[in-house]
Write an enzyme that holds these catalytic residues in place. Structure first.
Site: not given
Ligand SMILES: [Zn+2]
Ligand SMILES: [Zn+2]
Length: 317
Positions: A94, A96, A98-99, A184, A207
């Site tokens: 996905h 987000h 952080d990914h 998620h 996630d």
């Molecule tokens: Zn994450």
């Molecule tokens: Zn996430």
């Protein structure tokens, strides 16, 4: 004692009786490995040195597949001597941040240093194409100068995006990647992945909250790598951090997933501890209702899957 050593001891005591999973300190002891999984980053958004951003490398046959590109994935790849030109494809669970924040470094520095000559195929949910288009615009200056001044091949700078739906999204050289929807919360769509090769498989949760669809797609897998969040039992819905917990899977919920899926080995990665709980608490709370093989993932932990699963902690961080 060092943490990797403690982990090794833990794994030996937890898994040795099952006869399916063992731990080696020296990966050269692994004979015929069908799937090799390396946790490049096991963290979440907070910038921790011991847990980089989420990113997992899966190597099977001639395929080298990268799942998510969290903070520091390029440095972690460097530590295991996998250069950008060796990556067959990149998959996002996905979008987000952080990914995905590790992507510009992976892609641009990777291209420069490895002198990749062919485009990278990028698979991800709806929105991936737009994100990549803007990133290519944002870094147009660098790409132009690398081609003109450094004589880099333009083809190697290209990212070819395919936005995915649930189902088989990649099949090459005997390796199959199946994307499946996870839950998620309001972050839609979000995917998990099942990677199959030579009758073995690994499933990555991405996630997700507790997800019945994940259970369906993960059933019978050798290795299930699942995310987790831990919060105090007393957490109320009015807590400002409640929304974090609501998007993820608690240890008790993960135990329920593991009991349904029955993987040969379950491992935690993307370990969220927004209230400062310990990893031991995560394991303890999981084990209160799940008695199968379980391990707390750490950066550069390697899982070698064949008819057995070997787990190797990284000794040289
Ligand atoms: Zn994450
Ligand atoms: Zn996430």
């Amino acid at each position: 004692m060092t943490r990797p050593f403690l982990t090794a001891v833990f794994v030996i005591f937890t898994l040795i009786s099952l006869g399916q999973v063992n731990i080696n300190k020296d990966s050269s002891h692994v004979s015929v490995v069908d799937i090799k999984v390396t946790l490049l980053g096991t963290g979440t958004p907070p910038p921790l040195m011991e847990r980089f951003g989420p990113s997992i490398l899966v190597q099977a046959g001639s395929e080298t597949l990268l799942f998510d590109a969290g903070r520091g994935c390029l440095q972690r790849l460097r530590q295991i001597n996998v250069t950008y030109d060796k990556i067959s494809a990149l998959f996002f669970t996905h979008l987000h941040s952080d990914h995905v924040v590790g992507l510009p470094d992976l892609w641009l520095t990777g291209w420069l240093v490895s002198q990749r000559t062919k485009p990278l195929n990028v698979f991800g949910p709806t929105g991936t194409d737009e994100m990549i288009t803007y990133l290519q615009k944002a870094f147009a200056f660098d790409i132009k100068t690398r081609i003109e001044n450094d004589k880099q091949l333009k083809e190697g700078s290209k990212l070819l995006v395919k936005e995915i739906q649930q189902g088989v999204i990649y099949e090459k050289n005997g390796v199959k990647v199946i994307a499946f929807k996870v839950d998620h919360g309001i972050i839609k769509p979000a995917f998990g992945y099942r990677i199959e090769y030579k009758g073995h498989s690994v499933v990555l949760s991405g996630d997700t909250r507790y997800s019945e669809n994940l259970i369906k797609y993960a059933r019978g897998t050798d290795l299930l790598i699942h995310e987790v969040v831990i919060a105090p039992d007393t957490l109320s819905e009015s807590d400002p951090k409640y929304h974090i917990v609501a998007l993820h899977t608690t240890p008790e919920q993960a135990a329920k997933v593991f009991n349904e899926v029955k993987p040969k080995l379950a491992a935690y990665s993307h370990i969220a501890k927004p209230f400062g709980n310990t990893e031991q608490e995560i394991l303890k709370r999981t084990k209160s209702s799940y008695s199968g093989p379980l391990i707390m993932g750490e950066d550069l932990m390697i899982f070698s899957i064949s008819d057995t699963i070997s787990v190797n902690s990284w000794q040289n961080k």
